[in-house]
Enzyme design. Structure first.
Site, mmCIF file in Angstrom:
data_model
loop_
_atom_site.group_PDB
_atom_site.id
_atom_site.type_symbol
_atom_site.label_atom_id
_atom_site.label_comp_id
_atom_site.label_asym_id
_atom_site.label_seq_id
_atom_site.Cartn_x
_atom_site.Cartn_y
_atom_site.Cartn_z
ATOM 1 N N ASP A 66 0.857 -1.190 0.000
ATOM 2 C CA ASP A 66 0.000 0.000 0.000
ATOM 3 C C ASP A 66 0.886 1.231 0.000
ATOM 4 O O ASP A 66 1.761 1.367 0.863
ATOM 5 C CB ASP A 66 -0.912 0.013 1.236
ATOM 6 C CG ASP A 66 -2.085 0.984 1.081
ATOM 7 O OD1 ASP A 66 -1.861 2.121 0.636
ATOM 8 O OD2 ASP A 66 -3.218 0.595 1.413
ATOM 9 N N LEU A 75 -10.924 6.551 9.013
ATOM 10 C CA LEU A 75 -11.020 5.828 10.278
ATOM 11 C C LEU A 75 -12.382 5.209 10.558
ATOM 12 O O LEU A 75 -12.479 4.270 11.344
ATOM 13 C CB LEU A 75 -10.618 6.749 11.437
ATOM 14 C CG LEU A 75 -9.176 7.299 11.369
ATOM 15 C CD1 LEU A 75 -8.860 8.084 12.629
ATOM 16 C CD2 LEU A 75 -8.162 6.194 11.152
ATOM 17 N N ARG A 77 -14.023 3.316 8.750
ATOM 18 C CA ARG A 77 -14.118 1.987 8.140
ATOM 19 C C ARG A 77 -12.781 1.242 8.129
ATOM 20 O O ARG A 77 -12.771 0.013 8.097
ATOM 21 C CB ARG A 77 -14.647 2.102 6.705
ATOM 22 C CG ARG A 77 -13.679 2.789 5.750
ATOM 23 C CD ARG A 77 -14.349 3.201 4.453
ATOM 24 N NE ARG A 77 -13.418 3.793 3.487
ATOM 25 C CZ ARG A 77 -12.960 5.033 3.552
ATOM 26 N NH1 ARG A 77 -13.338 5.825 4.536
ATOM 27 N NH2 ARG A 77 -12.125 5.493 2.634
ATOM 28 N N ASP A 136 -9.208 -0.422 -4.481
ATOM 29 C CA ASP A 136 -10.443 0.277 -4.837
ATOM 30 C C ASP A 136 -10.383 0.889 -6.230
ATOM 31 O O ASP A 136 -11.120 1.817 -6.544
ATOM 32 C CB ASP A 136 -10.748 1.368 -3.813
ATOM 33 C CG ASP A 136 -9.655 2.427 -3.747
ATOM 34 O OD1 ASP A 136 -8.635 2.287 -4.463
ATOM 35 O OD2 ASP A 136 -9.814 3.399 -2.991
ATOM 36 N N ASN A 137 -9.480 0.367 -7.095
ATOM 37 C CA ASN A 137 -9.424 0.901 -8.455
ATOM 38 C C ASN A 137 -9.224 -0.250 -9.441
ATOM 39 O O ASN A 137 -8.590 -1.261 -9.143
ATOM 40 C CB ASN A 137 -8.322 1.948 -8.599
ATOM 41 C CG ASN A 137 -6.931 1.357 -8.502
ATOM 42 O OD1 ASN A 137 -6.368 0.906 -9.497
ATOM 43 N ND2 ASN A 137 -6.371 1.337 -7.297
ATOM 44 N N CYS A 194 -15.340 5.480 -3.509
ATOM 45 C CA CYS A 194 -15.969 5.540 -2.179
ATOM 46 C C CYS A 194 -16.188 6.983 -1.746
ATOM 47 O O CYS A 194 -17.193 7.296 -1.106
ATOM 48 C CB CYS A 194 -15.092 4.816 -1.161
ATOM 49 S SG CYS A 194 -15.143 3.027 -1.303
ATOM 50 N N CYS A 318 -7.548 17.915 -13.398
ATOM 51 C CA CYS A 318 -8.897 18.145 -12.862
ATOM 52 C C CYS A 318 -8.768 18.240 -11.347
ATOM 53 O O CYS A 318 -7.666 18.432 -10.832
ATOM 54 C CB CYS A 318 -9.872 17.042 -13.290
ATOM 55 S SG CYS A 318 -9.495 15.436 -12.588
#
Length: 350
Positions: A66, A75, A77, A136-137, A194, A318
């Site tokens: 990570d 925090l 989750r 998450d991607n 998320c 962006c």
């Protein structure tokens, strides 16, 4: 911390620590856990419960990958991290390692503070008995799938969107792989993150724990893993459904032997003198923009307009990097080269 985690399975303290699960699964299953190595990608919402339960169960070695840092918004989750870690911006890999070591000092944890990429995935995952994908991607999920297929190891995967979740086990040569469900990543920004859609902590707790259980089943041989089955969970009705998933040998062979696909090129800084295309809405652009930036909203690009300024290459920006990646993808499909999306967007410049 023990440098020989297999030995821990037979020690007096380990015998007491794991007594309840040994009663259920038997001593040989515990020895398999102690001798195993699991690679976990992501110490976020799904990774947090999975990592805690894998460490508590006595998995001998865990490689934790990570590149992110802990933030206050995590925090509610990501229960493996503390407020202190959030306040100091600590690496998620190191924060998780500290909590796992506190929980079970017999487990050896290898933190990798890097993003999993097409270039490094085989190096980081080589030697693992299985990979647990808590990312998450979509791009990283495909990276994990390609590496797992090439290494011939199981790939435990889950995904959360709103109140619903999906969970499965992929294993090239033994059943379907991730690409049997999702052949290619969707266009950047097409699926909300998320932060955009929201997420509940207990939902990722349920699904992350289920991922750890699938890993334990695969390692020990207990039960029937979710191979060839997609489990769908609806938290609003507390219901699980199963959907069969068939393997396509041609897809598996292509993933094993083909050249990994690449998404839009990303940069972390804007090189001096670069042409900058800002694809936010005019109101956002008026509030703040980088000096010299040209405003071309994403909708115009998706509608078919190609800014003449990109013909010789440009950095597309962006707010947070999703719309710019989407724009780069659309322009590259028209044959425009030399483009890059600013990873993370303009948030850090404000």
């Amino acid at each position: 911390m023990s440098s020989h985690p297999v030995d821990a399975a037979g020690s007096a303290s380990a015998s007491k620590r794991y007594s309840r699960q040994v009663t259920l699964m038997g001593p040989q299953a515990q020895e398999k856990l102690a001798a195993s190595r699991v690679a976990v990608i992501g110490a976020g919402g799904l990774g947090s419960p999975a990592l805690l339960y894998l460490a508590a169960a006595g998995v001998g070695r865990i490689t934790l990958i990570d590149d992110d840092t802990v933030e206050l918004t995590n925090l509610h989750r990501q229960v493996i991290h503390s407020s202190t870690a959030a306040a100091t911006g600590e690496s998620k890999a190191h924060s998780a390692r500290a909590r796992m070591t506190e929980l079970n000092p017999d487990v050896h944890i290898d933190p990798v503070v890097e993003r999993l990429t097409w270039e490094n995935a085989l190096t980081f995952l080589e030697g693992a008995d299985l990979v647990l994908d808590g990312t998450d991607n979509f791009d990283t999920r495909h990276v994990a799938s390609h590496a797992a297929a090439r290494l011939g190891i199981p790939h435990v995967w889950a995904s959360i969107l709103g109140y619903q979740a999906q969970l499965s086990v992929f294993w090239a040569g033994h059943g379907p792989i991730y690409e049997d469900l999702f052949p290619t990543p969707p266009a950047p920004g097409a699926v909300p993150s998320c932060s955009q859609a929201g997420v509940l902590g207990p939902l990722v707790g349920i699904v992350g724990s289920a991922m750890a259980l699938e890993a334990i089943k695969l390692i020990t041989g207990v039960g029937r893993p979710l191979l060839g089955r997609l489990a769908y969970y609806d938290s609003l009705t507390a219901s699980w459904e199963e959907i069969p998933v068939a393997a396509n040998p041609a897809v598996t062979e292509q993933v094993r032997t083909g050249t990994p696909p690449h998404g839009p090129v990303e940069v972390t800084e804007v090189p001096p003198g670069s042409t900058i295309i800002d694809v936010r809405e005019p109101k956002e652009f008026a509030e703040f923009h980088l000096p010299g930036a040209i405003n071309v909203p994403l909708a115009e690009i998706l509608g078919g307009y190609t800014p003449p300024e990109v013909e010789n290459g440009a950095v597309v920006v962006c707010a947070r990097g999703a719309r710019s990646a989407h724009a780069v993808d659309a322009l590259e499909r028209r044959g425009i080269t030399g483009l890059a999306s600013l990873r993370g967007g303009l948030a850090r410049f404000r």
